[in-house]
Motif scaffolding. Structure first.
Motif, PDB file in Angstrom:
ATOM      1  N   PHE A 180       0.656  -1.253   0.042  1.00  0.00           N
ATOM      2  CA  PHE A 180       0.036   0.087  -0.059  1.00  0.00           C
ATOM      3  C   PHE A 180       0.849   1.343   0.072  1.00  0.00           C
ATOM      4  O   PHE A 180       1.912   1.464   0.603  1.00  0.00           O
ATOM      5  CB  PHE A 180      -0.925   0.078   1.460  1.00  0.00           C
ATOM      6  CG  PHE A 180      -2.062  -1.060   1.239  1.00  0.00           C
ATOM      7  CD1 PHE A 180      -3.290  -0.795   0.605  1.00  0.00           C
ATOM      8  CD2 PHE A 180      -1.799  -2.142   1.714  1.00  0.00           C
ATOM      9  CE1 PHE A 180      -4.212  -1.614   0.720  1.00  0.00           C
ATOM     10  CE2 PHE A 180      -2.844  -3.130   1.754  1.00  0.00           C
ATOM     11  CZ  PHE A 180      -3.965  -2.973   1.157  1.00  0.00           C
ATOM     12  N   VAL A 181       0.322   2.143  -0.613  1.00  0.00           N
ATOM     13  CA  VAL A 181       1.030   3.527  -0.576  1.00  0.00           C
ATOM     14  C   VAL A 181      -0.163   4.480  -0.012  1.00  0.00           C
ATOM     15  O   VAL A 181      -1.143   4.542  -0.425  1.00  0.00           O
ATOM     16  CB  VAL A 181       1.429   3.978  -2.088  1.00  0.00           C
ATOM     17  CG1 VAL A 181       1.694   5.632  -2.045  1.00  0.00           C
ATOM     18  CG2 VAL A 181       2.353   3.341  -2.842  1.00  0.00           C
ATOM     19  N   VAL A 182       0.512   5.012   1.136  1.00  0.00           N
ATOM     20  CA  VAL A 182      -0.487   5.974   1.919  1.00  0.00           C
ATOM     21  C   VAL A 182      -0.354   7.129   1.568  1.00  0.00           C
ATOM     22  O   VAL A 182       0.685   7.883   1.619  1.00  0.00           O
ATOM     23  CB  VAL A 182      -0.185   5.546   3.464  1.00  0.00           C
ATOM     24  CG1 VAL A 182      -1.335   6.519   4.306  1.00  0.00           C
ATOM     25  CG2 VAL A 182      -0.410   4.108   4.052  1.00  0.00           C
ATOM     26  N   VAL A 183      -1.578   7.920   1.311  1.00  0.00           N
ATOM     27  CA  VAL A 183      -1.479   9.167   1.055  1.00  0.00           C
ATOM     28  C   VAL A 183      -1.858  10.136   2.052  1.00  0.00           C
ATOM     29  O   VAL A 183      -2.992   9.787   2.725  1.00  0.00           O
ATOM     30  CB  VAL A 183      -2.331   9.551  -0.311  1.00  0.00           C
ATOM     31  CG1 VAL A 183      -2.166  11.007  -0.644  1.00  0.00           C
ATOM     32  CG2 VAL A 183      -1.738   8.727  -1.398  1.00  0.00           C
ATOM     33  N   VAL A 184      -1.220  10.957   2.635  1.00  0.00           N
ATOM     34  CA  VAL A 184      -1.464  12.037   3.744  1.00  0.00           C
ATOM     35  C   VAL A 184      -1.463  13.347   3.429  1.00  0.00           C
ATOM     36  O   VAL A 184      -0.639  13.988   2.660  1.00  0.00           O
ATOM     37  CB  VAL A 184      -0.707  11.862   4.796  1.00  0.00           C
ATOM     38  CG1 VAL A 184      -0.923  12.653   6.184  1.00  0.00           C
ATOM     39  CG2 VAL A 184      -0.683  10.202   5.660  1.00  0.00           C
ATOM     40  N   GLU A 185      -2.617  14.082   3.413  1.00  0.00           N
ATOM     41  CA  GLU A 185      -2.454  15.702   3.081  1.00  0.00           C
ATOM     42  C   GLU A 185      -1.738  16.383   4.192  1.00  0.00           C
ATOM     43  O   GLU A 185      -1.898  16.260   5.327  1.00  0.00           O
ATOM     44  CB  GLU A 185      -3.823  16.125   3.032  1.00  0.00           C
ATOM     45  CG  GLU A 185      -3.862  17.317   2.603  1.00  0.00           C
ATOM     46  CD  GLU A 185      -5.522  17.902   2.241  1.00  0.00           C
ATOM     47  OE1 GLU A 185      -5.584  19.128   1.993  1.00  0.00           O
ATOM     48  OE2 GLU A 185      -6.225  17.349   2.887  1.00  0.00           O
TER      49      GLU A 185
END
Length: 745
Positions: free
Chosen positions: A679-684
């Motif tokens: 998984f590639v986790v995207v965080v703003e």
């Protein structure tokens, strides 16, 4: 200090500087507002003037007063000086100044003590008195003139300040009002009232002391006379007659003791003479003599005859022999002479015996007299205990009488000496400049308070900053690898080449091709780092990678589309829009699609029939066309059909990228997690709280274990430099930019 300690100290300093740079606008705004408030106060404030005078507590005059009157006290300790400070600020001094200057009738003075809240306070007091709550019943009964006088006193005491100058005996008194002349006159009146009060207090004290002493003196005189009479009566009643300052009985006892000593000495001497003459008579020593024998003419004559006969007898005995008749006759004469001498000695011995008896008799008489006198003295001594007590009482009353009489004379003299131990050493003059408001001080305080308030607000904002800002926070909080920071792309950047206004759809479509349009940008470089992490962590062919976020609107779909385009540059790539609730990837690049993932999972269509191919990037897209709300999306993603789809895709593509729904609001990503290799986790950046990301990943350990890393999205590069730490990648972002070609405004 070692290098590590230096680095830690430098790190803290950098954080403080970075925080200051982040919050300087808040601090500047607070300082600006505070300055505006300060300037407003300076413009609207009424100038007030302060007049001062200095009063010396003169120890020299105190010494004079001390000599003239024992009631003029010395000022020797700090408490006494502080007492003078309180005296200057007392109601007595204030009322004296009010009465002297008629301040109660002075409109200017009475107006100077009113504040802007005075009408409100008066209205509240009136209301409370009306309803009977106020305790001002006594004020209602007070005479109007007295009420005005008390009001003037309150204004005077509010503006009066008295302080001690260092450790000296100088008191500095000042008064502040809106008029320079009024300030000088009021403080001068206060100083004069203080000096007059001290004079009046001294006079009143000596007068009261004189009256009190006069009464006490009369009492002590009566008590002294009564005690003296008691002593004399006691002497007369007990026969304690004195002569030369001593009792007669004591004098007699002393004389008898002296006489007894002499009598005993005479008796001893007579006894010795008698004993000696008895020894001579008993031994028959004709040549042994006593003093009285030498003085006796008879004994001397007989001794001469005895010696003459002895001489002739010796001559005859030598010439004619001792038996000669003449020698015998001479010896008989000598014996007769000797008998006559001893007879004379016996007569002397009888006189000695008579003298001895007389001495013994005298000694006995004196001894009896001493015994009697001793008895009398013992009785007198026992009685004298009471006598001495009476004498001490009489002496005490006498001393008190003399002391109080002396004090009375001093007090009477003190009333005629108007001397005080205080004097004015600096007269009050009308000030030329106002003492308040102090412009420089007000402005400085405004700046300081504004800065302090701004610093507090900034510190609170820093404390409340719970979002992800740097890659170090990703590693420390989540324990995951930081893949990169994707800068924020604004609509104006996209619209730069065309002056025609861009719609939101155009912006989404353009940003979804950011890595294609700007391949050398930091945006594209961050996604290349993610591709490297995928290649390193997932070593098999046909890698299945999911892109997730914690919350909606973190840019997950944009990252998915651009990451898929990056992956398509290195291998055959399929992007599956698996967000069946909100298919953002489909809206961005495939709005024209008529079928997609739902048709494959629900209707059994081949995924190859609904694929969309981008000739420019070589990317294949399996869109999600959602015509109605899907309530069982998690079941669809975890279904056998989905497994078969992924299995077929693995065989046809090098990379299979799934744009999954956010993990926080729905469980779709959890349902398909076991089918995903990574998984590639995207965080703003700056929007998503660290706690929600951490808690979400802790709640989904499978996603956390298979996470390849975290991408920070929508990074504000201008603000990012304020969060950089020394030695971090963000710190050298300026150097990195030489390798990027970012299209910036």
């Amino acid at each position: 200090m070692n290098d590590e300690e230096v680095q830690v100290g430098q790190l803290d300093l950098d954080k403080l500087i970075a925080a200051a740079r982040r919050q300087w606008r808040v601090v500047a705004l607070c300082v600006f507002v505070a300055i505006i408030c300060g300037v407003t106060y300076l413009v609207t404030a009424v100038p007030r003037y302060t007049a001062s005078t200095s009063i010396l507590i003169d120890r020299g005059n105190s010494g004079v007063v001390q000599q003239l009157s024992s009631f003029g006290g010395m000022i020797d300790d700090e408490a006494s000086v502080l007492s003078q400070v309180e005296l200057l600020m007392s109601e007595a001094i204030g009322l004296a100044a009010v009465d002297k200057l008629r301040l109660a009738d002075n409109a200017e003075f009475m107006a100077s003590g009113q504040s802007i809240l005075a009408p409100v306070r008066g209205a509240v007091q009136t209301l409370l008195q009306t309803v009977g709550i106020s305790s001002g019943a006594s004020e209602q009964l007070m005479d109007p003139q007295e009420k005005a006088r008390r009001s003037a006193l309150g204004i005077l005491l509010d503006g009066l300040t008295v302080s001690r100058v260092g450790r000296s005996y100088v008191l500095e008194a000042s008064f502040t009002s809106t008029s320079p002349r009024l300030s000088a006159s009021v403080i001068s009146a206060v100083a004069e009232a203080y000096l007059n009060d001290k004079l009046n207090a001294k006079y009143d004290a000596t007068r009261r002391a004189g009256n009190w002493l006069q009464e006490r003196i009369e009492e002590l005189r009566q008590q002294s006379l009564a005690s003296d009479m008691a002593v004399q009566r006691f002497r007369a009643e007990n026969g304690l007659v004195q002569a030369g300052g001593k009792l007669v009985s004591d004098q007699q006892l002393a004389e008898l003791n002296s006489a007894l000593i002499v009598a005993r000495a005479d008796t001893a001497r007579a006894q010795a003479r008698y004993d000696r003459i008895q020894e001579i008579i008993a031994s028959g020593q004709s040549d042994a003599l006593v003093t009285d024998a030498l003085d006796s003419s008879v004994i001397n004559t007989l001794r001469e005859k005895y010696l003459d006969a002895s001489k002739r007898e010796a001559e005859i005995a030598k010439r004619l022999g001792s038996d000669h008749i003449q020698a015998i006759r001479l010896r008989q004469e000598m014996a007769e002479y000797q008998r006559l001498m001893f007879g004379e000695l016996r007569r002397i011995a009888e006189s000695y015996q008579s003298e001895l008896e007389v001495a013994r008799s005298r000694e006995r008489n004196i001894t009896e007299g001493v015994a009697k006198a001793t008895d009398v003295s013992v009785v007198a001594n026992e009685t004298q205990v009471q006598l001495r007590e009476l004498e001490r009482t009489a002496e005490t009353y006498k001393n008190l009488y003399q002391t109080f009489l002396t004090r009375y004379q001093e007090a009477t003299q003190g009333q005629s000496f108007p001397v005080t131990e205080a004097r004015v050493i600096s007269q009050a003059v009308p000030p030329t400049l106002p003492s308040s408001p102090k412009k420089a001080l007000v402005l400085a305080l405004s700046i300081i308070l504004g800065g302090a308030m701004g610093t507090g607000i900034g510190a609170f904002r820093e404390f409340r900053d719970r979002f992800f800002r740097t890659g170090e926070q990703i590693r420390d909080v989540l324990g995951l690898e930081f893949l990169g920071a994707i800068p924020l792309v604004k609509a104006i950047t996209v619209a730069k080449k065309n002056t025609v206004a861009k719609t939101e759809i155009d912006f989404r479509r353009s940003i979804s091709r950011q890595v294609v349009d700007h391949p050398l940008s930091s945006f594209a470089e961050a996604l290349r780092a993610a591709r490297i992490a995928i290649d390193v962590r997932v070593s098999k062919k046909g890698k299945i990678v999911g892109v997730v976020s914690t919350l909606p609107s973190e840019g997950k779909s944009t990252v998915s589309v651009n990451l898929a385009q990056i992956l398509a540059q290195g291998g055959k790539t399929l992007l599956i829009d698996a967000d069946l609730r909100n298919p953002g990837a489909t809206r961005s690049i495939a709005q024209h699609a008529e079928a997609g993932l739902l048709e494959v999972l629900l209707e059994g269509k081949s995924y190859r029939d609904v694929l969309l191919h981008d000739e420019t990037t070589g990317l294949d897209l399996l869109p999600a066309v959602v015509r109605r709300r899907v309530t069982h999306s998690a079941d669809l993603l975890s279904s056998v059909k989905m497994s078969e789809l992924l299995h077929l895709a693995m065989q046809d593509y090098d990379y299979v990228l799934l744009d999954l729904p956010p993990v926080g609001p729905v469980v779709d990503a959890r349902a398909v997690a076991r089918k995903i290799d990574g998984f590639v986790v995207v965080v703003e950046w700056g929007k998503t709280a660290r706690k929600v990301v951490r808690d979400t990943l802790l709640a989904d350990p499978l996603i956390a274990e298979r996470s390849l890393g975290v991408v920070l999205n929508k990074v504000d590069t201008e603000r990012m430099k304020f969060y950089r730490d020394y030695g971090s990648s963000e710190y050298y972002q300026g150097r990195y930019s030489s390798y990027y070609v970012d299209d910036r405004t």
